[in-house]
Design an enzyme around this catalytic site. Structure first.
Site, PDB file in Angstrom:
ATOM      1  N   SER A   1       1.112  -1.097  -0.007  1.00  9.07           N
ATOM      2  CA  SER A   1       0.008   0.068   0.109  1.00  9.07           C
ATOM      3  C   SER A   1       0.774   1.226  -0.029  1.00  9.07           C
ATOM      4  CB  SER A   1      -0.636   0.005   1.197  1.00  9.07           C
ATOM      5  OG  SER A   1      -1.462   1.065   1.324  1.00  9.07           O
TER       6      SER A   1
ATOM      7  N   LYS B   1      -1.381  -1.164  -4.097  1.00  8.04           N
ATOM      8  CA  LYS B   1      -2.506  -0.343  -3.691  1.00  8.04           C
ATOM      9  C   LYS B   1      -2.111   1.148  -3.508  1.00  8.04           C
ATOM     10  CE  LYS B   1      -4.775  -0.577   0.341  1.00  8.04           C
ATOM     11  NZ  LYS B   1      -5.740  -1.496   1.356  1.00  8.04           N
TER      12      LYS B   1
ATOM     13  N   LYS C   1      -3.464   5.254  -2.196  1.00  9.23           N
ATOM     14  CA  LYS C   1      -4.314   5.946  -1.633  1.00  9.23           C
ATOM     15  C   LYS C   1      -4.867   7.071  -2.744  1.00  9.23           C
ATOM     16  CE  LYS C   1      -3.971   3.796   2.427  1.00  9.23           C
ATOM     17  NZ  LYS C   1      -5.028   3.363   3.097  1.00  9.23           N
TER      18      LYS C   1
ATOM     19  N   ASP D   1      -7.361   3.143  -2.538  1.00 10.21           N
ATOM     20  CA  ASP D   1      -8.229   3.372  -1.134  1.00 10.21           C
ATOM     21  C   ASP D   1      -8.432   4.564  -1.036  1.00 10.21           C
ATOM     22  OD1 ASP D   1      -9.037   2.936   1.344  1.00 10.21           O
ATOM     23  OD2 ASP D   1      -7.238   1.831   2.214  1.00 10.21           O
TER      24      ASP D   1
ATOM     25  N   GLU E   1     -11.301   0.805  -2.476  1.00 11.24           N
ATOM     26  CA  GLU E   1     -11.661   0.467  -0.931  1.00 11.24           C
ATOM     27  C   GLU E   1     -12.149   1.759  -0.414  1.00 11.24           C
ATOM     28  OE1 GLU E   1      -8.623  -1.732   0.775  1.00 11.24           O
ATOM     29  OE2 GLU E   1      -8.678  -0.555   2.626  1.00 11.24           O
TER      30      GLU E   1
ATOM     31  N   ASP F   1     -13.426  -1.726   4.384  1.00 13.49           N
ATOM     32  CA  ASP F   1     -12.468  -1.648   5.472  1.00 13.49           C
ATOM     33  C   ASP F   1     -13.098  -1.149   6.733  1.00 13.49           C
ATOM     34  OD1 ASP F   1     -10.353  -1.087   7.177  1.00 13.49           O
ATOM     35  OD2 ASP F   1      -9.100  -0.249   5.525  1.00 13.49           O
TER      36      ASP F   1
ATOM     37  N   LYS G   1      -8.934  -6.705   8.914  1.00 11.15           N
ATOM     38  CA  LYS G   1      -7.832  -6.142  10.051  1.00 11.15           C
ATOM     39  C   LYS G   1      -8.056  -6.766  11.176  1.00 11.15           C
ATOM     40  CE  LYS G   1      -6.795  -1.971   7.215  1.00 11.15           C
ATOM     41  NZ  LYS G   1      -7.037  -0.521   7.316  1.00 11.15           N
TER      42      LYS G   1
ATOM     43  N   GLY H   1      -3.443  -3.649   6.466  1.00 10.39           N
ATOM     44  CA  GLY H   1      -2.418  -3.502   7.238  1.00 10.39           C
ATOM     45  C   GLY H   1      -2.429  -2.150   7.995  1.00 10.39           C
TER      46      GLY H   1
HETATM   47 MG    MG Z   1      -8.403   0.977   3.576  1.00  6.04          MG
END
Ligand code: MG
Length: 357
Positions: free
Chosen positions: A123, A149, A151, A176, A201, A226, A250, A278
């Protein structure tokens, strides 16, 4: 623990971590757990200090001298504290960690895993420039990560995705949003569909499930939830409402291994793929994420990456590493499979409290 590179999401930038660790002493072994709460309550309501308070005042005292059969038993015996799942997970996971050592089995087998290698994803946070992000992606792809991934947030999204796809047309790419959009962005988010994303996400509010189903109906890109999935009940609701096609699990967010396994079972039964998320964990939380990722339903590469991406020196040895073919090879040794560097932890410790029976 200072991060080797800052990590930025739509809610802010993290440059170092202040982590609560829990050790349970039982039957001659030490089980370790990690609280994944952030320094500030930006990901969820919890923070390092609320976790310290809840562990110190409510959870730890209730566990002194308690006879427990298993980590699963620990979850059932938690005091009636509402929420504070990350604090609970730190304690519960420490009991699972101890149970694996007492029973002389690898933790991943104890939690019901099968996989000998888990696919690794990475990520990557928001960077200072597009160029910096593309350079980071290039490095992570070269390191073998199977999924990237990134952001996103309003103002750092479509243009970024277009540049990534132009340079890396074939990589498995996710994004995400950490709850940075609203339903008013639905038309805007439709533009994401052209970039063949594995998933988007948590685009909407962190406590929202139903409105994600309305958005999912509009998009061809699969949504992944998430923040809004705190329990197996939430997972079931999200699946029944068709609010997502992928689940991020998670350990901290859901309160520990017991609930994470329950969510896994719900998603597996519904044929909804799961991934292990994570939270900038140290090696202890990281090793627990590796164990969780060995369950069958975690068929997608998660956010479990090498220690060296985050830390100059991790508090476990060996450190978590990713093979050139993009997997983490799971250790067959007893317990979490990684040794705790207690001296290093001692040097990094700023406060400590011990409870005795
Ligand atoms: Mg997330």
């Amino acid at each position: 623990m200072p991060l080797v590179h800052f990590f930025e999401t739509s809610v802010g930038r993290t440059t170092e971590r202040r982590i609560v660790l829990v050790t349970v002493h039982c039957e001659g072994v030490d089980g370790w757990g990690e609280c994944t709460a952030g320094e500030r309550p930006f990901y969820s309501e919890e923070s390092t200090d609320t976790a310290w308070y809840v562990l110190r005042e409510c959870l730890a005292p209730a566990f002194i001298g308690l006879e427990l059969d298993s980590g699963r038993d620990a979850a059932r015996r938690m005091p009636a504290v509402r929420g504070h799942r990350m604090a609970k997970a730190a304690l519960e996971n420490a009991v699972w960690d101890a149970e694996a050592q007492v029973k002389q089995v690898p933790l991943w087998k104890l939690v019901g895993g099968n996989r000998k290698e888990v696919p690794a994803g990475v990520s990557i946070g928001i960077q200072d420039s597009h160029e910096q992000l593309l350079e980071q992606i290039e490095a992570e792809v070269a390191a073998g990560y199977q999924r990237i991934k990134v952001k996103v947030k309003p103002g750092w999204d479509v243009e970024v995705l277009a540049k990534i796809r132009a340079q890396f047309p074939e990589i498995m790419l996710s994004c995400d949003a950490d709850s940075s959009y609203t339903l008013d962005h639905a038309e805007h988010l439709k533009q994401f569909d052209q970039y063949r994303l594995l998933m988007l996400e948590q685009p909407l509010w962190s406590d929202e499930i139903y409105l994600h189903s309305l958005l999912q109906y509009e998009l061809s890109t699969s949504l992944c939830l998430d923040e809004s999935i705190l329990s197996a009940r939430h997972a079931l609701a999200a699946i029944e409402l068709k609010a997502c096609r992928i689940l991020n699990v998670k350990l901290g967010r859901v309160g520990g291994f017991s609930e994470a396994i329950r969510i896994h079972d719900v998603s597996l039964a519904a044929e909804i793929p799961a991934l292990c998320g994570g939270m900038l964990e140290s090696g202890i939380g990281r090793s627990h994420n590796v164990a969780l990722s060995t369950l069958n339903g975690f068929s997608l590469p998660g956010d479990v990456s090498a220690s060296a991406r985050y830390w100059k020196e991790d508090i476990i040895e060996p450190e978590v590493t990713v093979a050139p073919w993009g997997t983490i090879v799971v250790s067959d040794s007893v317990g979490r499979g990684y040794t705790i560097k207690e001296d290093l932890i001692e040097r990094l410790t700023v406060r400590k409290e011990t409870f005795r029976g």
